[in-house]
Structures are given as C-alpha cells and as structure tokens.
Scaffold this active site. Sequence first.
Site, PDB file in Angstrom:
ATOM      1  N   GLU A 109      42.127  24.080  55.109  1.00  0.00           N
ATOM      2  CA  GLU A 109      43.427  23.609  54.644  1.00  0.00           C
ATOM      3  C   GLU A 109      44.151  22.956  55.815  1.00  0.00           C
ATOM      4  O   GLU A 109      43.840  23.227  56.981  1.00  0.00           O
ATOM      5  CB  GLU A 109      44.250  24.773  54.057  1.00  0.00           C
ATOM      6  CG  GLU A 109      44.627  25.874  55.026  1.00  0.00           C
ATOM      7  CD  GLU A 109      43.501  26.872  55.245  1.00  0.00           C
ATOM      8  OE1 GLU A 109      42.679  27.060  54.339  1.00  0.00           O
ATOM      9  OE2 GLU A 109      43.449  27.438  56.358  1.00  0.00           O
ATOM     10  N   ASP A 110      45.141  22.107  55.508  1.00  0.00           N
ATOM     11  CA  ASP A 110      45.904  21.439  56.564  1.00  0.00           C
ATOM     12  C   ASP A 110      46.656  22.467  57.398  1.00  0.00           C
ATOM     13  O   ASP A 110      46.874  23.597  56.970  1.00  0.00           O
ATOM     14  CB  ASP A 110      46.932  20.482  55.950  1.00  0.00           C
ATOM     15  CG  ASP A 110      46.264  19.210  55.435  1.00  0.00           C
ATOM     16  OD1 ASP A 110      46.929  18.470  54.687  1.00  0.00           O
ATOM     17  OD2 ASP A 110      45.089  18.971  55.779  1.00  0.00           O
ATOM     18  N   ILE A 111      47.107  22.036  58.559  1.00  0.00           N
ATOM     19  CA  ILE A 111      47.818  22.946  59.447  1.00  0.00           C
ATOM     20  C   ILE A 111      49.121  23.432  58.820  1.00  0.00           C
ATOM     21  O   ILE A 111      49.529  24.576  59.005  1.00  0.00           O
ATOM     22  CB  ILE A 111      48.068  22.257  60.807  1.00  0.00           C
ATOM     23  CG1 ILE A 111      48.606  23.226  61.822  1.00  0.00           C
ATOM     24  CG2 ILE A 111      49.006  21.074  60.642  1.00  0.00           C
ATOM     25  CD1 ILE A 111      48.712  22.630  63.206  1.00  0.00           C
ATOM     26  N   ASP A 112      49.761  22.579  57.985  1.00  0.00           N
ATOM     27  CA  ASP A 112      51.047  22.973  57.433  1.00  0.00           C
ATOM     28  C   ASP A 112      50.924  23.574  56.035  1.00  0.00           C
ATOM     29  O   ASP A 112      51.903  23.681  55.309  1.00  0.00           O
ATOM     30  CB  ASP A 112      52.000  21.771  57.388  1.00  0.00           C
ATOM     31  CG  ASP A 112      51.425  20.638  56.554  1.00  0.00           C
ATOM     32  OD1 ASP A 112      52.160  19.695  56.226  1.00  0.00           O
ATOM     33  OD2 ASP A 112      50.218  20.692  56.227  1.00  0.00           O
TER      34      ASP A 112
ATOM     35  N   LYS B 243      48.462  16.631  48.115  1.00  0.00           N
ATOM     36  CA  LYS B 243      49.687  15.936  48.525  1.00  0.00           C
ATOM     37  C   LYS B 243      49.718  14.533  47.931  1.00  0.00           C
ATOM     38  O   LYS B 243      50.741  14.071  47.442  1.00  0.00           O
ATOM     39  CB  LYS B 243      49.764  15.863  50.048  1.00  0.00           C
ATOM     40  CG  LYS B 243      49.943  17.209  50.698  1.00  0.00           C
ATOM     41  CD  LYS B 243      49.950  17.077  52.223  1.00  0.00           C
ATOM     42  CE  LYS B 243      50.029  18.432  52.874  1.00  0.00           C
ATOM     43  NZ  LYS B 243      49.818  18.370  54.317  1.00  0.00           N
TER      44      LYS B 243
END
Lengths: 200, 369
Positions: free
Chosen positions: B184-187, B330
């Site tokens: 998953e993305d960092i955020d 997103k």
Amino acid sequence: MSTINKDQIINESNCSETKLLDETEQEEEEEEDLQKLLVPDVQNLPLTPPSAVESNFATFFALDFMKPAHDQYVYRHANGYNIHCFEDEGGITAVDFNVGKSDRSEMKVTGKRKKNAQHFESNTALCKISTQNDTYIVRCCVKGSLLEVNQQLIKQPELLNVSADREGYIAIIMPKPADWLKIKASLVSLQEYKKLREVS
Amino acid sequence: MKAKFGSQPWFQENLHTGCISTKDALKFSLIYPLENLLECKSSMGSFRIRLTYTHTKASKGDEKCSDSAETCKRRKIGMSKFITVPMCYEGERPFSNSLENNSSDCCEFLLEKANEPCHFTFFCYRTPFYFGGRYLKYSRNVSQTCWIIDDERMGEASVEEIIGGNILQACQGDSFKFHAAGREDIDVRMLGPGRPFLVEVQNARHIPSELFVKDVEKSINNMKNKLVRVKNLKLVGSEGWDLMREGEAEKQKQYAALVWISRPLKDEDFQCISSHKDLKVLQRTPIRVLHRRSPLEREKIIHWMKVEAIAGSSQYFLLHLCTQAGTYIKEFVHGDLGRTHPSIGSILGCRAEILQLDVTDIKMECFLA
C-alpha cells in the site's frame, strides 16, 4: 454414570457456546474499533479540500508564447512528467492532432522505458485548434518526449472549453532534467501569473 | 564402494542407475566419519556444511562430460566440486529433508593422475527460516519497504525494517528478506485483518520455539510508537510461499476512502453507487506512477461500493468498496484527468477528490490464525 455424562455434555456445550459468544464479541469489538478509526473528525475537514492536481503538481505558466493572449500552462509532477494544458477564450469546435508531418494521436509508446516516444522541441506543433472564426496551432513549449496526447479531445473538443484544466489537458510530455531546468527559468508561477494577468 | 557400502539401503537405490557420481561417492565415504567426529546424525536438519574442493587441473576432466538432462548446466564449475552434508544435533527440530544438489556430473571422464592435492575449504550455514503472519499499519507516514531517495528517507520508518529488524535480532541471524502479498502507499493505512507477509531469516543462530515466536510478536506490538502491529506470527515451512502466491490476480481487496464531492450528497446517490455491481473500469497508467510503469490501459473490476454518510457534513462521505487486485483507488475517485473511466466523479456527475484511504481487508486465506 449417565447423570455424570449428561453434566459433562452440558458443561461442554456451555463452554463452546461461551467460546462462540466470546468470538463474536471480539469480532464486534474489532468492527467497532475499525469504525472508530475510519470515521474522521468533521471539525478538522476543510470546506473545500485541495484537488489532486493541486496537491501533487506544481503549475507553471508560459506567457505569450509564440502567440500572445493564449495561455499555456504545465502541471509538473515530482516524477518529472508534465501535463500540458491550454486556455482559450472559449468556443473551440475541433482539435486535430494531425499536424502535417504526423498524427500525434497515432503514435504508441510502449514499455517501462517508454520506447518510440517522439522528441519535441519547444516550438514543435502539438495540435491544431479550430474555433468558429479561426484555426491555430498549439506548440509544445517545453523540450521533451511526447508520451501521449489526450485523445478524448478529438471526440469531445468541448472539454477544452469546459474543463481545460482537468479532462481537457492536451498532452503528457517528459522533458530531460537538464532541459526542464533551462526552460523553467522562462516560465512563470501561479502567483506571478495572476498578478500579470490582472494588470494586462 | 560396493564392498564398503553394499549393505546400506541408499546405496542399493543408487546402484540401479549403473554409475554413481564422484560427488555422491565422496559424500557417502565422508558421512560416517563426520558423524562420529561431530557426534551427531546426518539426516534432516537445517544446519548445513558445505565442503568445497578446488583443483587447478579439474576443468580438463569436465570438458568430456556428456550432456544429459540435468547435468552440465554450469560447465565452468570444473574448478571446484562441492558437496553439502546436512547435519542435525539430537533434539533439534528436523526441518527440511532436501539435500543441496549442485549439478552433479553423471559422466564418465578419464581418470588423470593428479600430482598435487586439492585445496579444501568448508563453510557452515543454516537454511533460512520463514516467519509468516499479517501486519497492520496505523501510520500515514510509514512506507512498506525502506524508501530512500537521494540519501533522504521518505517517511519516518518502514514496515519491513520494524518487523524484519525485530525478528532478525531475536533470531540472531545474518540478514533478512521481507516479502508481502501486495503493498500500500505510504499514506494509506492497513487495517482490518491485516496484510499477509513472510520474513526470511538467513543463518539464524537462535532457533525459535513457539513461545519465542509469540514473544517476538508481543515485542513488536508493544513498541512505543504503535506504528505497526503484527498478528498470527508463526514459523512456516516452504508452503508459506505457495500460500502467498495463491490466486494473486483474483485477490480482492476492500477499502474505505474519505471522499469529497463538489456538490451536496443527494438521497439518490446512495442507491446509485450501491447499484453498481462488478463495475468495469478502464484505467490508464496513473500519472503519478508513469515513471516506473508501462503506459497501458488496464481493465479492472469494482465488485461493490457503498456510501456511508458522515454526520455533520453534506459533501464528505466514506466510500467502502471492494475491488480486483491491482486497481488504483485514488485514481478511481478523482478520475486522474479523465484517464480512469468511469470514476466516482463521472458516476455522480461532479468533481470528486479523495482525502484519505485505508485498506480494510485483504481477502486471502493465509496466516489467518
């Protein structure tokens, strides 16, 4: 003997029942915890959040490039890719990517290394735009390789009138780092652009 | 050979092939003396001794090696032949039964008289241990793997280092490798049952027991900053790999996204969104990953969606959705300048932006208990 067995059986079924209850309780607790984590604090939410473009791209304007009063601007992402956009007074009726030598909408770029991307100079023609009275050429104001053009514009040129800053983008171009630094000096930031446009 | 080992069952097994490799011959003749010397049995176990014999003249012989199916893949090994002997001490938990099988030369080559003795070295190591489990990530500033650009670290930590580092230290190993089922993305937070992962430890000095593994899990979960949590940590064998790779493309993921739209939410919107089942979405490679992925158009499926209203706001809502593996969430919300179609914005007929994303479930069978 039989009574003892019955008690044992009852006890065992009680145990498994309580175990099931414990498990469902635990599951419910976990669901509640998850819900608490997910729901945001409404007080802290901004009325209008920044758009994805605003958060991830830096905007640069090319003023009076080649033809005065037609604004071109570029969204630059941290990964080096530039989205080229174009604003007009409105009334655009057609967009044609066939600019004589080749049809920009025909080329196919493939692979991670982006093979077959055409190299453009800053005055290379990107597309022809027709309004009711006029036809003119939009040029690529940054030297780089063309990754893709927005093919939606061919079928829906009105996108340029309605949302030139989003779905109506013209093309995606990747300049080399050195080339970008050179051209960046002649481009203008959003704040400066606003000031200049208000005056003139 | 026959005289010495004729009575052994494993010798009789090999005898039917007619010839026996020099490597195996050497191995058979060495095993018993070694067993006696080290006072242990050679059989299953994770401890390995690699004996390397090098000889300057050895290459000549191998050139005459006949080409059969498994052999001679690496002609150059003429310089050294090595055999690996698995050893295990009494009381140690046996692990994998495989003997290391470097390409054995089943060939006949002319015996040359060697004038010099060969050079001999030995090297001891342990086969890697695998720890499997699921991890949760509570922070929006922690990447999955160590991420450094231009000598600067992105984010304050990485899941890989937190989990792998703890396990490595506890096992006293040389190094570790972190593998996860997706990323998953960092955020983006990883919540719910968590994401399956595998940590491979090289040369562990301390062999973990079940209690020990539980302790490692506790120590990771009790770390001060509560960035990452581990569930169901346990020692797994090589089946851990297969469990993780199983059905990779069919894996479904569930998310919760905080979405803003440019107009107030209407009653019809709830029904409109929920009515889309197995919605096909065409996604062009998002601009933010164009530098490392091919520019392609990928069709993905959104299995279901649900709108959850947020009390106190008419333009913000929680979008729960379940999608096919590989979907860019997103971009599905904000449309990526029209390059993802349809998008939430196009479905609701307005502009949509995503503020936060959380992964709420990874629908996979492995490491659930």
